[in-house]
Design a protein around this motif. Sequence first.
Motif, mmCIF file in Angstrom:
data_model
loop_
_atom_site.group_PDB
_atom_site.id
_atom_site.type_symbol
_atom_site.label_atom_id
_atom_site.label_comp_id
_atom_site.label_asym_id
_atom_site.label_seq_id
_atom_site.Cartn_x
_atom_site.Cartn_y
_atom_site.Cartn_z
ATOM 1 N N VAL B 56 14.859 -37.077 31.453
ATOM 2 C CA VAL B 56 13.505 -36.911 31.977
ATOM 3 C C VAL B 56 13.468 -35.914 33.135
ATOM 4 O O VAL B 56 14.458 -35.728 33.845
ATOM 5 C CB VAL B 56 12.893 -38.261 32.443
ATOM 6 C CG1 VAL B 56 12.903 -39.279 31.317
ATOM 7 C CG2 VAL B 56 13.604 -38.806 33.668
ATOM 8 N N VAL B 57 12.311 -35.282 33.270
ATOM 9 C CA VAL B 57 12.060 -34.368 34.395
ATOM 10 C C VAL B 57 10.693 -34.702 34.964
ATOM 11 O O VAL B 57 9.894 -35.392 34.318
ATOM 12 C CB VAL B 57 12.106 -32.883 33.945
ATOM 13 C CG1 VAL B 57 13.479 -32.517 33.386
ATOM 14 C CG2 VAL B 57 11.015 -32.572 32.918
ATOM 15 N N SER B 58 10.431 -34.201 36.190
ATOM 16 C CA SER B 58 9.135 -34.499 36.791
ATOM 17 C C SER B 58 8.102 -33.446 36.392
ATOM 18 O O SER B 58 8.441 -32.328 36.002
ATOM 19 C CB SER B 58 9.270 -34.564 38.308
ATOM 20 O OG SER B 58 9.350 -33.251 38.824
ATOM 21 N N VAL B 81 7.900 -37.248 33.239
ATOM 22 C CA VAL B 81 7.416 -38.516 33.789
ATOM 23 C C VAL B 81 6.673 -38.290 35.105
ATOM 24 O O VAL B 81 6.883 -37.285 35.796
ATOM 25 C CB VAL B 81 8.585 -39.508 34.046
ATOM 26 C CG1 VAL B 81 9.227 -39.931 32.737
ATOM 27 C CG2 VAL B 81 9.618 -38.903 34.978
ATOM 28 N N ASP B 82 5.805 -39.247 35.426
ATOM 29 C CA ASP B 82 5.106 -39.192 36.709
ATOM 30 C C ASP B 82 5.946 -39.892 37.783
ATOM 31 O O ASP B 82 7.100 -40.273 37.525
ATOM 32 C CB ASP B 82 3.698 -39.804 36.577
ATOM 33 C CG ASP B 82 3.736 -41.283 36.209
ATOM 34 O OD1 ASP B 82 4.805 -41.930 36.359
ATOM 35 O OD2 ASP B 82 2.701 -41.806 35.776
ATOM 36 N N GLU B 83 5.353 -40.075 38.974
ATOM 37 C CA GLU B 83 6.114 -40.639 40.098
ATOM 38 C C GLU B 83 6.535 -42.098 39.837
ATOM 39 O O GLU B 83 7.443 -42.615 40.485
ATOM 40 C CB GLU B 83 5.327 -40.512 41.405
ATOM 41 C CG GLU B 83 4.017 -41.277 41.467
ATOM 42 C CD GLU B 83 2.842 -40.566 40.782
ATOM 43 O OE1 GLU B 83 3.079 -39.520 40.119
ATOM 44 O OE2 GLU B 83 1.719 -41.069 40.881
ATOM 45 N N ASN B 84 5.889 -42.751 38.866
ATOM 46 C CA ASN B 84 6.275 -44.119 38.512
ATOM 47 C C ASN B 84 7.225 -44.162 37.309
ATOM 48 O O ASN B 84 7.398 -45.209 36.687
ATOM 49 C CB ASN B 84 5.029 -44.950 38.208
ATOM 50 C CG ASN B 84 4.124 -45.069 39.428
ATOM 51 O OD1 ASN B 84 4.588 -45.330 40.536
ATOM 52 N ND2 ASN B 84 2.831 -44.839 39.231
ATOM 53 N N THR B 85 7.767 -42.987 36.979
ATOM 54 C CA THR B 85 8.654 -42.813 35.821
ATOM 55 C C THR B 85 8.012 -43.268 34.515
ATOM 56 O O THR B 85 8.693 -43.734 33.600
ATOM 57 C CB THR B 85 10.032 -43.501 36.002
ATOM 58 O OG1 THR B 85 9.863 -44.910 36.003
ATOM 59 C CG2 THR B 85 10.735 -43.018 37.257
ATOM 60 N N LEU B 86 6.699 -43.107 34.439
ATOM 61 C CA LEU B 86 6.006 -43.403 33.178
ATOM 62 C C LEU B 86 5.825 -42.096 32.396
ATOM 63 O O LEU B 86 5.624 -41.029 32.986
ATOM 64 C CB LEU B 86 4.645 -44.053 33.448
ATOM 65 C CG LEU B 86 4.717 -45.433 34.120
ATOM 66 C CD1 LEU B 86 3.324 -45.917 34.525
ATOM 67 C CD2 LEU B 86 5.408 -46.450 33.203
#
Lengths: 179, 179
Positions: B56-58, B81-86
């Motif tokens: 994953v990357v931001s 993913v977003d800051e909540n790793t969703l």
Amino acid sequence: MTRATLRPDLAILTMAGFLDARPRVGYFYSGKKTMTSVTESMMNLKVKDFQSLPVVVSENMTVYDAIVHMFLEDVGTLFVVDENTLLQGVLSRKDLLRTSIGSQDLNTIPVHIIMTRMPNIVYCKKTDSLIVAAKKLIERQVDSLPVVHETDKGFEIVGRLTKTNITKAFISLAETHDL
Amino acid sequence: MTRATLRPDLAILTMAGFLDARPRVGYFYSGKKTMTSVTESMMNLKVKDFQSLPVVVSENMTVYDAIVHMFLEDVGTLFVVDENTLLQGVLSRKDLLRTSIGSQDLNTIPVHIIMTRMPNIVYCKKTDSLIVAAKKLIERQVDSLPVVHETDKGFEIVGRLTKTNITKAFISLAETHDL
């Protein structure tokens, strides 16, 4: 005997799951396949039954044009041929992506500079077992194999075998056997 | 009975190929699989048994950095993913290659501009049948599916399912059944 009589031999087959006993209406084949049917299906799968059409480019095409060509043809691998249309190289999406972030001008660098060449090209033949070809894809960590026909002068390209083809074969095995 | 006596019920099994009759030494299981063994093997294959680790990357990573990350991790697909790793998006090698030959500066454009977003992301769950997931890969023409765990807040990413995984499953079916 009457249709509903349970003959000892049929009883065995019923127990073994080959036949469903339906009282009054006789025996019906239950739809289960014979023992080795899926196994045999797999063994009989050949490269030629699942291969795709190859997409070829010339050795002097620029990397930029090759990338555009890849998108136009919607493939993940291009095969590079010489003036006699014999296999000289393979270009993967990964090779092109690596080059695209380099410092070289994509409009001037020809694909023969970056392509994978013999003896490093992994290939197969159309009569090869699909299982053997699938193992080559995994072991050699490539997305695609040129399907070649060997001649005195070199390899003619007659197809392209990809992990997409193997995935379709996997699905067709399931569908053939009604999974 | 003596070991070499041919009992009628065993005779049926012998004819059916389940048992080899070896006079004087009795009956031995011939090694053939039961009727639906490969079929059942296929039906029982689950995504979780073949999935790979997700990478994953931001959302704000640049396209250039994402390409480098893809090479470092040696994968063909990145999940964003977003800051909540969703799960917010998917980036394929094809998406990155397309962008790399565009006119935009790869060092300034963030991946969220070019990624595939919901509701266009094709995904699967770890308990899904591998056959169903394979069909998604083919029908939706993607190389990889995020394996997700659904929560109230969104999708957590628990794996990555690719055509490489399906190709390995295809090989393992053959190997399990000694092809």
